[in-house]
Design a protein around this motif. Structure first.
Motif, short mmCIF file in Angstrom:
data_model
loop_
_atom_site.label_atom_id
_atom_site.label_comp_id
_atom_site.label_asym_id
_atom_site.label_seq_id
_atom_site.Cartn_x
_atom_site.Cartn_y
_atom_site.Cartn_z
N GLY A 1 -1.73 -5.96 -13.92
CA GLY A 1 -0.44 -6.54 -13.52
C GLY A 1 0.44 -5.50 -12.85
O GLY A 1 1.07 -5.75 -11.83
N TRP A 2 0.42 -4.30 -13.46
CA TRP A 2 1.25 -3.22 -12.93
C TRP A 2 0.82 -2.82 -11.53
O TRP A 2 1.62 -2.80 -10.59
CB TRP A 2 1.15 -2.01 -13.87
N ALA A 3 -0.49 -2.53 -11.39
CA ALA A 3 -0.99 -2.00 -10.11
C ALA A 3 -0.89 -3.05 -9.01
O ALA A 3 -0.43 -2.76 -7.90
CB ALA A 3 -2.44 -1.54 -10.27
N LEU A 4 -1.27 -4.27 -9.33
CA LEU A 4 -1.24 -5.32 -8.31
C LEU A 4 0.20 -5.59 -7.88
O LEU A 4 0.51 -5.67 -6.68
CB LEU A 4 -1.86 -6.59 -8.91
N GLY A 5 1.07 -5.70 -8.87
CA GLY A 5 2.48 -5.96 -8.56
C GLY A 5 3.09 -4.83 -7.74
O GLY A 5 3.78 -5.07 -6.75
N LEU A 6 2.78 -3.60 -8.15
CA LEU A 6 3.32 -2.44 -7.44
C LEU A 6 2.80 -2.41 -6.00
O LEU A 6 3.57 -2.20 -5.06
CB LEU A 6 2.92 -1.15 -8.17
N ALA A 7 1.51 -2.68 -5.84
CA ALA A 7 0.92 -2.65 -4.50
C ALA A 7 1.59 -3.69 -3.60
O ALA A 7 1.95 -3.40 -2.45
CB ALA A 7 -0.58 -2.89 -4.58
N ILE A 8 1.77 -4.88 -4.14
CA ILE A 8 2.40 -5.94 -3.33
C ILE A 8 3.83 -5.52 -2.97
O ILE A 8 4.27 -5.63 -1.82
CB ILE A 8 2.41 -7.28 -4.09
N ALA A 9 4.56 -5.01 -3.97
CA ALA A 9 5.96 -4.64 -3.75
C ALA A 9 6.07 -3.52 -2.72
O ALA A 9 6.92 -3.56 -1.83
CB ALA A 9 6.61 -4.22 -5.07
N VAL A 10 5.19 -2.52 -2.85
CA VAL A 10 5.26 -1.38 -1.92
C VAL A 10 4.92 -1.84 -0.50
O VAL A 10 5.63 -1.54 0.46
CB VAL A 10 4.32 -0.24 -2.37
N GLY A 11 3.83 -2.62 -0.40
CA GLY A 11 3.44 -3.11 0.93
C GLY A 11 4.55 -3.93 1.56
O GLY A 11 4.96 -3.67 2.70
N ALA A 12 5.07 -4.89 0.78
CA ALA A 12 6.11 -5.76 1.34
C ALA A 12 7.38 -4.96 1.63
O ALA A 12 8.01 -5.15 2.68
CB ALA A 12 6.42 -6.89 0.35
N GLY A 13 7.73 -4.05 0.73
CA GLY A 13 8.95 -3.26 0.92
C GLY A 13 8.89 -2.43 2.19
O GLY A 13 9.85 -2.37 2.95
N ILE A 14 7.75 -1.82 2.43
CA ILE A 14 7.61 -0.98 3.62
C ILE A 14 7.64 -1.83 4.89
O ILE A 14 8.41 -1.56 5.81
CB ILE A 14 6.31 -0.15 3.54
N VAL A 15 6.82 -2.87 4.90
CA VAL A 15 6.74 -3.70 6.12
C VAL A 15 8.11 -4.33 6.43
O VAL A 15 8.63 -4.23 7.55
CB VAL A 15 5.66 -4.79 5.98
N ILE A 16 8.71 -4.93 5.41
CA ILE A 16 9.99 -5.60 5.65
C ILE A 16 11.08 -4.58 6.00
O ILE A 16 11.88 -4.80 6.91
CB ILE A 16 10.38 -6.45 4.43
N GLY A 17 11.07 -3.44 5.32
CA GLY A 17 12.06 -2.41 5.61
C GLY A 17 11.96 -1.93 7.05
O GLY A 17 12.97 -1.79 7.75
N VAL A 18 10.74 -1.69 7.51
CA VAL A 18 10.56 -1.21 8.89
C VAL A 18 10.98 -2.29 9.88
O VAL A 18 11.70 -2.03 10.85
CB VAL A 18 9.11 -0.76 9.12
N VAL A 19 10.55 -3.52 9.62
CA VAL A 19 10.90 -4.61 10.55
C VAL A 19 12.42 -4.78 10.61
O VAL A 19 13.01 -4.88 11.69
CB VAL A 19 10.22 -5.93 10.13
N LEU A 20 13.07 -4.77 9.45
CA LEU A 20 14.53 -4.92 9.43
C LEU A 20 15.21 -3.82 10.25
O LEU A 20 16.24 -4.05 10.88
CB LEU A 20 15.07 -4.85 8.00
N SER A 21 14.65 -2.63 10.22
CA SER A 21 15.29 -1.51 10.91
C SER A 21 14.99 -1.49 12.40
O SER A 21 15.78 -1.02 13.19
CB SER A 21 14.83 -0.18 10.32
N VAL A 22 13.79 -1.97 12.75
CA VAL A 22 13.37 -1.83 14.15
C VAL A 22 13.94 -2.97 15.00
O VAL A 22 14.36 -2.75 16.13
CB VAL A 22 11.83 -1.80 14.23
N VAL A 23 13.95 -4.18 14.46
CA VAL A 23 14.45 -5.31 15.24
C VAL A 23 15.98 -5.23 15.28
O VAL A 23 16.63 -5.16 14.24
CB VAL A 23 14.01 -6.65 14.60
N PRO A 24 16.56 -5.21 16.47
CA PRO A 24 18.02 -5.07 16.57
C PRO A 24 18.75 -6.20 15.84
O PRO A 24 18.29 -7.35 15.85
CB PRO A 24 18.29 -5.15 18.07
#
Ligand SMILES: Nc1ncnc2c1ncn2[C@@H]1O[C@H](COP(=O)(O)OP(=O)(O)OP(=O)(O)O)[C@@H](O)[C@H]1O
Ligand SMILES: [Mg+2]
Lengths: 268, 257
Positions: free
Chosen positions: B63-86
């Motif tokens: 539960g820990w590893a899967l949840g963390l992996a999903i959170a990290v993946g989503a956090g990075i992708v969404i964070g980058v998209v939010l910053s790059v798209v004006p």
């Protein structure tokens, strides 16, 4: 080759409105080495960024080989004034130099070769494996120059590239720029605040006025193409030219609207 | 200096364990609720020979590893998209500020309604809690991009993707690493909380069972295991961080001198 027509740049934001460049018009021919001098804060960096397509001018336009510049044009390399921040600290020197080449369609072996040659020509052949922050300021600047050279640009824009290096290194780098310019036939626009450097390097010197900036004077440097630090700098013609540029800069700083005459009679 | 500190740390821990042994033995606290260290150690010994314990540990770690992996993946992708798209960053800022402070445990009823005691229940809570840790750090990290570095990349004709990869990502990496380390700790807390409260299989559920069956030393033994897990995760995250940021630490060192 490079045409700057009626260029004006006004910075706006946070309540301040700064007219960095008012109205600049000049051209740089293909394969020419032109030096731009002007007082600090007169908009030299701004001008260079507009030429490099990094900033959109407020009015006027820049064109390169007849095509309007509205983004960084291919075949143009930029050496920044803040060279330390321009190198990527997370990449080794070799990778820093190689990165721009990866955008080009080159084989791995060819990239290696270009990186090796460029680093060798600035005397840093053995620094490829170091990180930029492990090098001295002058060495970092040479890496930034090597990166521009490896890119094999047709046009090279240099923004006070030697401001932070010692006199000896500076002389060597000046000779390097002259040599590369003559060997490769690149077009170079070189910004400096050092009058001697401008006269020593350039085929032409453009003197800018203080802000709001216009072209104050353009001076052809009719020194022989073969120049060297010892003889050129003591030649009588060199002294004349540098005095001329010096006067223009002084006048520019005082904000005089017309070129100053040295033999003006005292008023009253 | 390091050796002395380690020795002091070991001595402190030994003292703490000795105190845990002595206090219940002396009758200062109720022995039924605060068993002495030796009985907890015994219980721990029995636990680790029980296959069911290892299954529970595996469930928690999954539960820990899967949840963390999903959170990290989503956090990075969404964070980058939010910053790059004006304008996207500005448009989403208030929503993020609203959603972020919601405590993950407040979503327990929702998780139960949606997924019952399945792993997905745990994942929902773990992902929600750790996602924000990563996202916020990515957003900070991206803002740290040096304009000169960015202009250099643009002047050499690097496209959006190349600039993300070679400029934005390395700049944000130290922040991302911090985010991941915080997220890893939060994910463990939420995984165990979810198991404890919802009864999804895992260490938390086992703690609950030990409690209801009055197996107090076993309960403590499981709590110790959870603590050790947290410790290991933190140590692991720090060593990964150090390795990934070798260049960065040195830059910092150079600047602060
Ligand atoms: N990003 C910016 N935002 C607002 N104003 C700016 C910005 N960059 C430069 N300026 C202003 O524009 C003017 C010209 O700056 P610029 O950096 O082009 O000068 P410069 O000739 O390169 O000076 P120096 O010789 O000191 O490098 C200055 O008054 C400066 O304050
Ligand atoms: Mg400048």
């Amino acid at each position: 080759m490079l045409d700057v027509r009626g260029l004006k740049k006004v910075y706006e934001g946070s309540g301040r409105r700064i007219e960095a460049v008012r109205d600049l018009t000049f051209t740089v021919g293909a394969g020419e080495l032109v030096c731009l001098v002007g007082p600090s804060g007169c908009g030299k960096t701004t001008l260079l960024k507009c030429v490099g397509g990094l900033l959109a001018p407020t009015a006027g336009e820049v064109s390169l080989s007849g095509r309007k510049v509205d983004g960084p044009p291919p075949g143009m390399a930029f050496v920044f004034q803040e060279y330390g921040r321009s190198l990527f600290p997370w990449m080794r020197v070799g990778d820093n130099v190689e990165l721009p080449l990866r955008q080009k369609d080159l084989s791995r072996a060819r990239r290696r070769e270009l990186v090796g040659d460029a680093l060798a020509s600035v005397g840093l052949a053995d620094a490829a494996g170091a990180y930029p922050w492990q090098l001295s300021g002058g060495m970092q600047q040479r890496v930034a120059i090597a990166r521009a050279l490896a890119y094999e640009p047709e046009v090279l824009l240099m923004d006070e590239p030697f401001a932070a290096v010692d006199a000896q290194t500076r002389a060597d780098l000046e000779d390097l720029v002259r040599r590369l310019w003559r060997e490769r036939g690149i077009t170079i626009l070189f910004v400096t605040h050092d009058i001697d450097e401008a006269v020593y390097l350039g085929e032409r010197v453009i003197v800018l006025s203080a802000s709001p900036t216009v072209v104050r004077e353009q001076l052809r440097v009719d020194l022989p193409a073969e120049r060297d630090q010892v003889h050129t700098r003591v030649a009588p013609r060199f002294a004349e030219l540098r005095t001329r540029v010096y006067e223009q800069i002084q006048a520019a700083k005082r904000g005089a609207a017309t070129p100053a005459k040295a033999d003006m009679p005292p008023s009253g | 200096m390091r050796g002395v500190n380690a020795a002091l740390g070991a001595a402190g821990l030994a003292g703490f364990l000795a105190l845990g042994e002595a206090v219940p033995r002396l009758g200062l606290v109720e022995e039924d609720y605060f068993p002495p260290t030796s009985r907890i150690a015994d219980a721990l010994g029995t636990e680790i020979t029980d296959p069911a314990f290892w299954t529970a540990l595996g469930d928690t770690l999954t539960g820990w590893a899967l949840g963390l992996a999903i959170a990290v993946g989503a956090g990075i992708v969404i964070g980058v998209v939010l910053s790059v798209v004006p304008y996207l960053r500005e448009a989403t800022a208030s929503t993020i500020e609203f959603l972020r402070p919601i405590p993950s445990v407040a979503l327990i009823p929702l998780a139960v309604l949606l997924y019952g005691t399945e792993l997905r229940s745990v994942l929902l809570l773990v992902v929600y809690a750790s996602f924000w840790q990563v996202l916020i750090q990515v957003l900070y990290g991206v803002r740290d991009v040096d304009p000169v570095a960015e202009e250099t990349a643009r002047s050499y004709g690097l496209g959006t993707w190349a600039r993300i990869r070679h400029v934005l990502w390395p700049t944000a990496l130290p922040y991302v690493m911090t985010g991941v380390r915080l997220a890893a700790a939060v994910a463990l807390i939420l995984a165990i909380t979810a198991e404890l409260v919802i009864g999804a299989p895992g260490l938390g559920a086992r703690i609950a069972v030990a409690q209801t069956s009055q197996a107090v030393p076993e309960m403590y033994a499981l709590i110790v295991v959870a603590g050790l897990l947290g410790l290991l995760i933190n140590v692991g995250a720090r060593s990964v961080e150090r390795r990934a940021l070798a260049w960065h630490q040195s830059v910092r060192g150079e600047v602060t001198v």
